[in-house]
Write a protein that holds these residues in place. Sequence first.
Motif, PDB file in Angstrom:
ATOM      1  N   LYS A 278      20.825  54.854   3.671  1.00  0.00           N
ATOM      2  CA  LYS A 278      20.378  53.604   3.055  1.00  0.00           C
ATOM      3  C   LYS A 278      20.995  52.409   3.778  1.00  0.00           C
ATOM      4  O   LYS A 278      20.307  51.430   4.103  1.00  0.00           O
ATOM      5  CB  LYS A 278      20.767  53.588   1.573  1.00  0.00           C
ATOM      6  CG  LYS A 278      20.272  52.357   0.809  1.00  0.00           C
ATOM      7  CD  LYS A 278      18.773  52.339   0.649  1.00  0.00           C
ATOM      8  CE  LYS A 278      18.308  51.197  -0.222  1.00  0.00           C
ATOM      9  NZ  LYS A 278      16.845  51.105  -0.293  1.00  0.00           N
ATOM     10  N   ASP A 279      22.297  52.485   4.044  1.00  0.00           N
ATOM     11  CA  ASP A 279      22.978  51.380   4.715  1.00  0.00           C
ATOM     12  C   ASP A 279      22.500  51.242   6.157  1.00  0.00           C
ATOM     13  O   ASP A 279      22.322  50.121   6.654  1.00  0.00           O
ATOM     14  CB  ASP A 279      24.493  51.613   4.694  1.00  0.00           C
ATOM     15  CG  ASP A 279      25.275  50.376   5.080  1.00  0.00           C
ATOM     16  OD1 ASP A 279      25.385  49.465   4.243  1.00  0.00           O
ATOM     17  OD2 ASP A 279      25.750  50.300   6.231  1.00  0.00           O
TER      18      ASP A 279
ATOM     19  N   GLN B  33      19.576  52.002   7.296  1.00  0.00           N
ATOM     20  CA  GLN B  33      18.247  51.379   7.235  1.00  0.00           C
ATOM     21  C   GLN B  33      18.374  49.862   7.111  1.00  0.00           C
ATOM     22  O   GLN B  33      17.687  49.114   7.814  1.00  0.00           O
ATOM     23  CB  GLN B  33      17.467  51.919   6.033  1.00  0.00           C
ATOM     24  CG  GLN B  33      16.652  53.172   6.312  1.00  0.00           C
ATOM     25  CD  GLN B  33      15.745  53.500   5.135  1.00  0.00           C
ATOM     26  OE1 GLN B  33      16.180  53.500   3.978  1.00  0.00           O
ATOM     27  NE2 GLN B  33      14.497  53.792   5.419  1.00  0.00           N
ATOM     28  N   ASN B  34      19.239  49.419   6.209  1.00  0.00           N
ATOM     29  CA  ASN B  34      19.432  47.989   5.990  1.00  0.00           C
ATOM     30  C   ASN B  34      19.948  47.281   7.242  1.00  0.00           C
ATOM     31  O   ASN B  34      19.634  46.114   7.488  1.00  0.00           O
ATOM     32  CB  ASN B  34      20.403  47.746   4.829  1.00  0.00           C
ATOM     33  CG  ASN B  34      19.820  48.160   3.487  1.00  0.00           C
ATOM     34  OD1 ASN B  34      18.599  48.250   3.321  1.00  0.00           O
ATOM     35  ND2 ASN B  34      20.677  48.437   2.523  1.00  0.00           N
ATOM     36  N   LYS B  35      20.757  48.005   8.036  1.00  0.00           N
ATOM     37  CA  LYS B  35      21.319  47.427   9.261  1.00  0.00           C
ATOM     38  C   LYS B  35      20.455  47.713  10.490  1.00  0.00           C
ATOM     39  O   LYS B  35      20.886  47.451  11.622  1.00  0.00           O
ATOM     40  CB  LYS B  35      22.741  47.959   9.472  1.00  0.00           C
ATOM     41  CG  LYS B  35      23.712  47.453   8.408  1.00  0.00           C
ATOM     42  CD  LYS B  35      25.096  48.031   8.572  1.00  0.00           C
ATOM     43  CE  LYS B  35      26.037  47.468   7.497  1.00  0.00           C
ATOM     44  NZ  LYS B  35      27.378  48.089   7.550  1.00  0.00           N
ATOM     45  N   LYS B  36      19.250  48.265  10.232  1.00  0.00           N
ATOM     46  CA  LYS B  36      18.289  48.547  11.301  1.00  0.00           C
ATOM     47  C   LYS B  36      18.867  49.445  12.398  1.00  0.00           C
ATOM     48  O   LYS B  36      18.639  49.235  13.600  1.00  0.00           O
ATOM     49  CB  LYS B  36      17.748  47.246  11.897  1.00  0.00           C
ATOM     50  CG  LYS B  36      17.081  46.335  10.870  1.00  0.00           C
ATOM     51  CD  LYS B  36      16.343  45.204  11.506  1.00  0.00           C
ATOM     52  CE  LYS B  36      15.747  44.234  10.472  1.00  0.00           C
ATOM     53  NZ  LYS B  36      15.073  44.879   9.355  1.00  0.00           N
TER      54      LYS B  36
ATOM     55  N   ASN C  47      13.335  55.914  -3.847  1.00  0.00           N
ATOM     56  CA  ASN C  47      13.549  54.552  -4.374  1.00  0.00           C
ATOM     57  C   ASN C  47      14.060  54.534  -5.809  1.00  0.00           C
ATOM     58  O   ASN C  47      14.409  53.493  -6.344  1.00  0.00           O
ATOM     59  CB  ASN C  47      12.264  53.726  -4.261  1.00  0.00           C
ATOM     60  CG  ASN C  47      11.092  54.354  -5.015  1.00  0.00           C
ATOM     61  OD1 ASN C  47      11.214  55.453  -5.554  1.00  0.00           O
ATOM     62  ND2 ASN C  47       9.971  53.651  -5.050  1.00  0.00           N
TER      63      ASN C  47
ATOM     64  N   ASP D 250      24.261  53.248  -5.543  1.00  0.00           N
ATOM     65  CA  ASP D 250      25.516  52.546  -5.832  1.00  0.00           C
ATOM     66  C   ASP D 250      26.305  53.196  -6.972  1.00  0.00           C
ATOM     67  O   ASP D 250      27.520  52.994  -7.087  1.00  0.00           O
ATOM     68  CB  ASP D 250      25.235  51.081  -6.191  1.00  0.00           C
ATOM     69  CG  ASP D 250      24.676  50.291  -5.012  1.00  0.00           C
ATOM     70  OD1 ASP D 250      24.874  50.745  -3.869  1.00  0.00           O
ATOM     71  OD2 ASP D 250      24.048  49.246  -5.234  1.00  0.00           O
TER      72      ASP D 250
END
Length: 459
Positions: A68-69, A71-74, A342, A347
Amino acid sequence: MEEKYSKKINYYKKVLKKYDNYSNFYDCANTMLENIPESICYEDSVIYKTTIMVTAPVLVSYVLYILKDAQNKKMERLYFLSRDGYIMYKIANILCQSYGIDIECRYLYCSRLALRAPLYLIDKKEAMEKICEKGEKISIKIVLQRAGVSETIQNEIINQLGIKQKDKSLNEEELKILKEKLNKNLLFTTEVYKYAKVKYEEIYKYFKQEKLIENKNYAIVDVGWLGTMQRHIRQILLYSGYNKTIKGYYFAMFEDGKKEDGEYNCFYFSKKNNSSRRILFNNNIFECMCSANHGMTIGYNSSNEGVIKPIFKDYKEKWNVNLQLITIEKYTKKFVALNKCNEIKIDCLNKIIKTLLVSFMMFPSKEEASVYGSIPFCDDFTEGYTFNLADILNKAELYQYYIFYKIYKKLFLKKKNEKFHESYWINGTIQLSNIRFKKIFNLGCILSEYIHYLIYKLK
């Protein structure tokens, strides 16, 4: 015995059910409990049940956080470091394929031994610190093995230094003296430099093949603790002329990584975040939860086709690692079948795994202590010796962990620095030891860790 262990399993089930709205760990566990492999022996049944109740939920949670992280940081690519990253790599592949996560996952064959081998070429001072690092059973022989000195040359150096007991365990002060002597020994410095140069050329070719020297947004994945693996990778890449900020994902870190070594992203705790969790955590047993079914990487060689392949230390299966690996993979497939990506409250997964880990690590059942405590473990990167994870200690050795005995020893006993054989999992050792009031003794040892932590924070 089976009935007693069932009480622990029922406790784990209550924990998973309590947090069932965060994910379907509870349903996964129940489904797999109904499908226990036939003709399984008792020891393997403990591994199987503990895996689906503790190990699998913990590792799936960690890998979900990473993906997940990332993905967020590409992130375009993740390198899972061997051997602790092996099962995480397997989990990540299942999750990426099932949830359509577009991140390339690769498994990087390395080890502390392989990454430190070229260090003398890059930074002699740091290399000598690692070569002469303290441990449970570090002798001159182990030190020279760390440095890559051949057995024939080892004997020459030992004779030159006038050392008679090559297998004698050295304490921290003795290792400092040895380091000074080795720094002045021409034969040693010549041999370790030659070894480092050859090993650098080998690992650089492997890194190049695995595309670490590429302008991609990637990160490495490991269990954590001190951040030295990331540091050594960065040092090797920098020495080759590739100046890149390395990023890493770690389950937990006891210390902060150095700024020049890049970014450190921690899931469970770090020095800055949730650091008190280290008190009720045992990194040695966590490494056993991440065991792979292949030997340690000790070097690299090139095939006739020019492909760089890892060389492994001889591997003998001493407990049912494959059962743990297969069970975690099956669990992960059940998990993705029951959970939409999703809808998972990533968290909140920390709350579940904290309760599970504290129970398993700090308050193990006798069955857990017996089965997992018999896993061979070594605290040295050469793996030149092993002890059981929860070795049986005599009373004098056992009492060194107890807070009130520590206070008494400091005030009244003369032999304050006497070296004892230690346990890698003291809470498991207590369960297996022949002492009275085990629960109170265990709490006393945990209290000792709390006090150490407070002193650490004050400093």
